[in-house]
Design a protein around this motif. Structure first.
Motif, PDB file in Angstrom:
ATOM      1  N   LEU A  78     -12.221  -8.542  61.606  1.00  0.00           N
ATOM      2  CA  LEU A  78     -11.553  -8.038  60.400  1.00  0.00           C
ATOM      3  C   LEU A  78     -12.589  -7.620  59.365  1.00  0.00           C
ATOM      4  CD1 LEU A  78      -8.980  -7.562  58.756  1.00  0.00           C
ATOM      5  CD2 LEU A  78      -9.091  -9.957  58.031  1.00  0.00           C
ATOM      6  N   ARG A  79     -13.674  -8.382  59.245  1.00  0.00           N
ATOM      7  CA  ARG A  79     -14.720  -8.045  58.298  1.00  0.00           C
ATOM      8  C   ARG A  79     -15.352  -6.707  58.627  1.00  0.00           C
ATOM      9  NH1 ARG A  79     -19.997 -11.904  57.057  1.00  0.00           N
ATOM     10  NH2 ARG A  79     -20.975 -10.529  55.487  1.00  0.00           N
ATOM     11  N   GLN A  80     -15.602  -6.449  59.903  1.00  0.00           N
ATOM     12  CA  GLN A  80     -16.182  -5.158  60.294  1.00  0.00           C
ATOM     13  C   GLN A  80     -15.193  -4.015  60.047  1.00  0.00           C
ATOM     14  OE1 GLN A  80     -17.174  -6.399  64.335  1.00  0.00           O
ATOM     15  NE2 GLN A  80     -19.380  -6.060  63.890  1.00  0.00           N
ATOM     16  N   LEU A  81     -13.912  -4.301  60.291  1.00  0.00           N
ATOM     17  CA  LEU A  81     -12.901  -3.265  60.086  1.00  0.00           C
ATOM     18  C   LEU A  81     -12.794  -2.907  58.598  1.00  0.00           C
ATOM     19  CD1 LEU A  81     -11.058  -1.713  61.988  1.00  0.00           C
ATOM     20  CD2 LEU A  81      -9.223  -3.338  61.447  1.00  0.00           C
ATOM     21  N   ILE A  82     -12.832  -3.931  57.739  1.00  0.00           N
ATOM     22  CA  ILE A  82     -12.801  -3.667  56.296  1.00  0.00           C
ATOM     23  C   ILE A  82     -14.075  -2.948  55.867  1.00  0.00           C
ATOM     24  CG2 ILE A  82     -12.799  -4.771  54.028  1.00  0.00           C
ATOM     25  CD1 ILE A  82     -10.990  -6.923  55.159  1.00  0.00           C
ATOM     26  N   LEU A 134      -5.590  -2.653  51.030  1.00  0.00           N
ATOM     27  CA  LEU A 134      -5.776  -2.228  52.410  1.00  0.00           C
ATOM     28  C   LEU A 134      -6.285  -3.376  53.279  1.00  0.00           C
ATOM     29  CD1 LEU A 134      -7.383   1.291  51.831  1.00  0.00           C
ATOM     30  CD2 LEU A 134      -4.999   0.739  52.282  1.00  0.00           C
ATOM     31  N   GLY A 135      -7.154  -4.219  52.697  1.00  0.00           N
ATOM     32  CA  GLY A 135      -7.616  -5.388  53.444  1.00  0.00           C
ATOM     33  C   GLY A 135      -6.471  -6.341  53.740  1.00  0.00           C
ATOM     34  N   TYR A 136      -5.568  -6.503  52.764  1.00  0.00           N
ATOM     35  CA  TYR A 136      -4.405  -7.364  52.998  1.00  0.00           C
ATOM     36  C   TYR A 136      -3.531  -6.798  54.108  1.00  0.00           C
ATOM     37  CZ  TYR A 136       0.086  -9.634  52.120  1.00  0.00           C
ATOM     38  OH  TYR A 136       1.272 -10.321  52.261  1.00  0.00           O
ATOM     39  N   MET A 137      -3.346  -5.453  54.095  1.00  0.00           N
ATOM     40  CA  MET A 137      -2.543  -4.840  55.155  1.00  0.00           C
ATOM     41  C   MET A 137      -3.208  -5.009  56.516  1.00  0.00           C
ATOM     42  SD  MET A 137      -1.376  -1.343  53.183  1.00  0.00           S
ATOM     43  CE  MET A 137      -0.569  -0.714  54.638  1.00  0.00           C
ATOM     44  N   LEU A 138      -4.547  -4.883  56.574  1.00  0.00           N
ATOM     45  CA  LEU A 138      -5.253  -5.066  57.842  1.00  0.00           C
ATOM     46  C   LEU A 138      -5.162  -6.509  58.326  1.00  0.00           C
ATOM     47  CD1 LEU A 138      -8.497  -2.926  57.355  1.00  0.00           C
ATOM     48  CD2 LEU A 138      -6.595  -2.457  58.895  1.00  0.00           C
ATOM     49  N   SER A 139      -5.197  -7.447  57.364  1.00  0.00           N
ATOM     50  CA  SER A 139      -5.147  -8.849  57.771  1.00  0.00           C
ATOM     51  C   SER A 139      -3.798  -9.217  58.374  1.00  0.00           C
ATOM     52  CB  SER A 139      -5.451  -9.750  56.573  1.00  0.00           C
ATOM     53  OG  SER A 139      -4.424  -9.662  55.603  1.00  0.00           O
ATOM     54  N   ARG A 140      -2.760  -8.501  57.997  1.00  0.00           N
ATOM     55  CA  ARG A 140      -1.424  -8.778  58.530  1.00  0.00           C
ATOM     56  C   ARG A 140      -1.130  -7.967  59.785  1.00  0.00           C
ATOM     57  NH1 ARG A 140       2.160 -11.372  55.318  1.00  0.00           N
ATOM     58  NH2 ARG A 140       3.905 -10.212  56.248  1.00  0.00           N
ATOM     59  N   LEU A 141      -2.098  -7.187  60.244  1.00  0.00           N
ATOM     60  CA  LEU A 141      -1.899  -6.365  61.436  1.00  0.00           C
ATOM     61  C   LEU A 141      -1.849  -7.247  62.692  1.00  0.00           C
ATOM     62  CD1 LEU A 141      -1.818  -3.541  62.809  1.00  0.00           C
ATOM     63  CD2 LEU A 141      -4.319  -3.639  62.857  1.00  0.00           C
TER      64      LEU A 141
END
Length: 947
Positions: free
Chosen positions: A852-856, A929-936
């Motif tokens: 997730l860190r790399q994606l953000i 956007l990070g919150y949305m990615l974390s809920r993916l």
């Protein structure tokens, strides 16, 4: 009904996009509807200020009419004319006055007659006869008081008519109260009258009276209105000579929307009365309003022009959101087209949808515009608000007309993406999806180059115009203000931004090439994503660039107008406070007009007036004073050179004290201001001359110039330097037919020693935070004899409440705020939709082992390469646009008063505001956007791909 239900369901599926579009529409309609509302409110305020400034001999807006009946000796005909005149006023003129009346006075004056004392004339004396008339004023009793005697009866007492007189009138009659006078009426019958009371005004500032000293009643006997009409006018015993009307409106309530009625009242009187009566009409407001209309036209143009960049930005936002909606529905449109739906049918469905949104915007926009107008009415500067009485604003048919026009224009803009989308078949749509790297249409059509060319041409035209204005000494009304001169900044912002975006892909290639050996896989993926999909990002980048640049331009324009306005006041004043003390002298006193003194032989004034210099030390010890300077000012000094002679303004200064006290802006001269003052200190006979004088007389440093004035022999001085500007000196010609002003600056001691000792001004510089009121009180306590005083701070305070500056500051403040809000909304909306559209891609990356860190981190780099780049381009474009086009606002000012020259200001505070806002926007966007990615959920993304 089925169509409406389908549209509602369709809108519900894209509720966030539809809501974003509705917000943009409401803002657009609100802004457009606020323009006529705010313009009317500001112009109404300007009208009131103009009327207040014009107050000379009468209350602002006062209308005085006097109808004189001459050439008609028939009493019946005069009465008929008077009644017709009364009906005209009551039924036609007064109903046109659109505001309440503070006072409304009507009077009647009879024809003159000979009045004498009702007593036998002693033998040997000539009978004293006084020429007078009778006057009556409706409602007079409520506005007068008696200083002697009593009020007269409203009917004859023992055949004698009782009247009032003024104190001056009683002295003219050379009698006392109670004396009976007699005169003959038209029928040669004797009429007996008796003054029983001496009247004066109950209140000195009563607007009921035309003259401040009751001068209109000094030569008349004042009689009760009903008694005069019943006993003398209707019975034809006296002729009506004149009747007057005095109307005092509440001018503060005058507004732009009702001013035409006020003007029509005067026009009606001129048209209908001029052919029948001898009359006079005093209405100072007519000339004031005529001048006001000339300046209001320029203000209207300026108000609309200031909003052009903001309107363009809102149009771009509406287009972007509608384009996003259309892109999300392109598959559906392509399927409908492949199954036989006509293009007009698809357009009709979108037209119905957007019309529904437009109707909501037209309903909600004007109230929003009304609210914005009230808020902006309290502006005290750019992004500065104070507690001030609100401006009067109204919603009228014109506002809703503009609102409707804005909604229709926005509707056309929103349908443009739909028109292009309906051209695509299902096969073409799939091809477009596979080919993401496309050249934007504005690059194909070279719209960026065209926009830049048009804007630069407009800039060239502006410079030619300003050169003509300043060279010929014309004012801003001499040449018409072209609205395109204020629209070209928006074209430059758009063209410059798109031109930079044209080279942006090459910038990405350079970044890729420079770090190709060190980039981690996530950075490679980001660069490939941005590079291959640059067309998809460019619209967002154009939008962000334009909003940031517009905000920067609005801030710079407001700061420039405000700072240059303050600079003009400071420059013209010279110092914080300028005093002119009373100097004792041997000049003979001026003989007042009138009276027996006119019979005396006038005392000849001496050739040279000798003055006694008052003590200067008390001025240095006044409250709040930091420094003082003696400044000798002679506006019409004479000079002589080898080339010729003429007149110039002469300043005598003490270099050190003057430099510490006077205000002068840096950068106006080739060298620092103090270096020129040092030249004067180096040699007693040194002078500085203006460039206008040097050019006309072909003078240069080292030449000799002879200076003096009437009655004073000229003395030689040496030119040490030539200056373009100097405190209080305006080098611009006052009009095209007069020569440019000239200036000579020398040592005060040298001038007073070798020429003549004359009164000088005392310039004061106040300490930081010092109160001018404390200074005034200290002057009164020390009983300093001052004949004139000017205060720079008071002028600055008055300038801030000027309606023109209020309009500019309010409009630009609104543009700045809307720019930031819209850019924030557009940024979040775009990136949220992009992330949702790439859910499958992000899920696959997570499944491949990307944390997730790399994606953000990838998303952050992507934002920096797109949104960050757009923001940097916007800031650069905004600053460049400000430097080039903010001087366009000089067209709104009098070219003769643009001293010191216009200087573009970019306040660091505004830049900091933009930097903080941009940083906050990106940070909030990353958090969302990070919150949305974390809920993916990876399995949901993979399942979505399978579907």
């Amino acid at each position: 009904m089925a169509l409406l239900s389908m549209i509602v369901r369709k809108m519900t599926q894209n509720k966030w996009l539809e809501l974003s579009l509705l917000i943009g529409l409401v803002l657009t309609v609100g802004l457009v509807s606020s323009i006529p509302t705010y313009t009317e409110a500001i112009l109404s305020r300007m009208l009131v200020k103009e009327l207040e400034a014009s107050q000379l001999s009468s209350y602002p807006g006062t209308m005085n009419m006097r109808f004189t009946y001459i050439g008609v000796n028939n009493a019946e005909q005069r009465i008929k004319q008077m009644q017709t005149n009364k009906q005209l006023m009551e039924n036609k003129v007064l109903p046109l006055i659109p505001v309440p009346l503070i006072e409304r006075t009507s009077d009647l004056i009879t024809s003159a007659f000979d009045l004498s004392v009702d007593q036998p004339t002693p033998e040997g004396e000539k009978k004293k006869v006084f020429r007078t008339s009778i006057t009556s004023v409706n409602g007079l009793e409520e506005h007068i008081k008696l200083i002697d005697g009593r009020m007269p009866a409203d009917k004859p007492v023992d055949g004698v008519y009782e009247v009032l007189v003024t104190e001056k009138g009683l002295n003219t009659l050379r009698t006392v109260l109670g004396t009976v006078f007699v005169f003959q009426d038209i029928n040669k019958q004797q009429v007996r009258v008796k003054p029983v009371g001496v009247m004066t005004k109950k209140e000195d500032d009563d607007l009921f009276f035309l003259s401040p000293d009751l001068g209109g009643f000094s030569n008349s006997l004042v009689m009760n209105s009903d008694m005069l009409d019943k006993e003398f006018i209707q019975t034809h015993r006296l002729l009506v000579n004149a009747n007057s009307w005095h109307i005092v409106p509440q001018y503060e309530n005058l507004e732009l929307r009702n001013i035409d009625q006020y003007l029509k009242a005067a026009e009606l009187l001129k048209a209908q009365v001029k052919s029948n009566y001898q009359y006079t009409l005093e209405a100072q407001y007519v000339d004031v309003i005529d001048r006001y209309f000339k300046s209001s036209d320029n203000l209207r143009i300026l108000m609309w022009s200031l909003n052009v960049p903001v309107l363009a930005m809102l149009g771009l936002y509406v287009f972007m959101v509608s384009n996003l909606i259309t892109n999300r529905q392109k598959t559906e449109i392509a399927v409908l087209r492949s199954r036989g739906a006509a293009r007009w049918q698809i357009l009709l469905s979108y037209l119905a949808e957007y019309t529904l949104l437009g109707a909501v915007a037209v309903a909600a926009g004007p109230p929003l515009g009304l609210f914005l107008t009230k808020v902006l009415g309290s502006s005290n500067g750019f992004m500065s608000f104070v507690q001030r009485s609100g401006i009067r604003v109204h919603l009228n048919s014109e506002v809703y007309l503009y609102a409707g026009a804005a909604a229709i224009t926005a509707l056309i803009v929103m349908l443009v993406p739909v028109i292009f989308a309906t051209k695509t078949t299902i096969v073409g749509h799939k091809q477009q999806m596979a080919r993401m790297q496309q050249t934007p249409f504005w690059h194909k059509l070279f719209l960026d180059v065209i926009a830049l060319a048009v804007s630069l041409y407009g800039l060239r035209v502006f410079h030619q115009r300003m050169k003509t204005l300043q060279t010929l000494g014309l004012d801003n009304e001499a040449l018409h203000i072209d609205p395109l001169q204020f629209a070209v900044p928006a074209l430059f912002i758009l063209g410059g931004g798109m031109l930079l975006l044209r080279v942006y892909p090459y910038f990405l290639r350079i970044i890729y090439w420079v770090g190709r050996k060190w980039w981690p896989p996530s950075m490679y993926a980001t660069l490939i994503q941005v590079g291959r999909s640059s067309a998809g990002y460019q619209f967002l980048m154009v939008f962000l660039m334009m909003t940031i640049a517009t905000g920067m331009f609005s801030a710079s324009a407001a700061r420039t107008i405000n700072h240059n306005g303050e600079d003009r006041i400071r420059y013209a004043s010279g110092a914080d406070v300028v005093l002119q003390a009373n100097w004792p002298n041997d000049k003979p006193p001026e003989t007042p007009g009138g009276g027996p003194q006119q019979q005396q032989s006038p005392v000849a004034a001496p050739d040279v007036i000798h003055y006694v210099e008052p003590p200067f030390e008390p001025y240095t010890k006044l409250a709040g004073v930091e420094s003082t300077a003696k400044v000798l000012v002679h506006d019409n000094a004479s000079y002589s050179t080898e080339e010729g002679s003429g007149s110039a303004k002469l300043l005598g200064i003490d270099s050190d004290e003057f430099g510490q006290t006077a205000w002068f802006r840096d950068g106006l001269l080739d060298y620092p201001f103090y270096e020129y003052l040092n030249l004067l200190a180096a040699a007693p006979n040194a002078v500085l001359i203006s460039k206008t004088l040097a050019d006309e007389e072909k003078l240069k440093p080292g030449d000799t110039i002879w200076v003096g004035w009437d009655g004073i022999d000229m003395q030689p001085f040496m030119v040490y330097a030539v200056v373009d500007y100097f405190p209080t000196f305006n080098p611009n010609p006052r009009d095209a037919e007069m020569p440019a002003p000239k200036l000579i600056v020398g040592s005060r001691l040298q001038i007073q020693t070798y020429l003549s000792l004359e009164p000088y001004q005392v310039w004061l510089k106040l300490k930081q935070g010092a109160s001018v009121n404390d200074l005034y009180r200290d002057i009164e306590e020390k009983k300093l004899s001052i004949v004139d005083i000017t205060d720079m701070k008071s002028k600055l305070t008055t300038a801030k409440s000027d309606p023109f500056l209020m309009a500019v500051n309010g409009t630009l403040t609104l543009g700045f705020i809307i720019s930031l809000v819209i850019s924030f909304a557009g940024f979040l909306l775009y990136w949220t939709l992009v992330l949702r559209g790439r859910m499958l891609q992000n899920g696959i990356m997570r499944a491949m082992g990307l944390s997730l860190r790399q994606l953000i981190g990838m998303l952050t780099v992507e934002q920096l390469l797109t949104s960050g780049a757009a923001i940097v381009i916007g800031l650069a474009t905004g600053i460049t646009t400000s430097r080039l086009f903010v001087p366009l606002f000089q067209n709104a000012f009098d070219a003769k008063q643009l001293v010191p020259p216009f200087r573009v200001m970019v306040d660091p505070i505004d830049s900091i505001r933009i930097y903080v806002f941009v940083g906050s926007t990106i940070l909030i966007g990353l958090l969302i956007l990070g919150y949305m990615l974390s809920r993916l959920k990876i399995h949901q993304a993979i399942k979505l791909g399978e579907d």
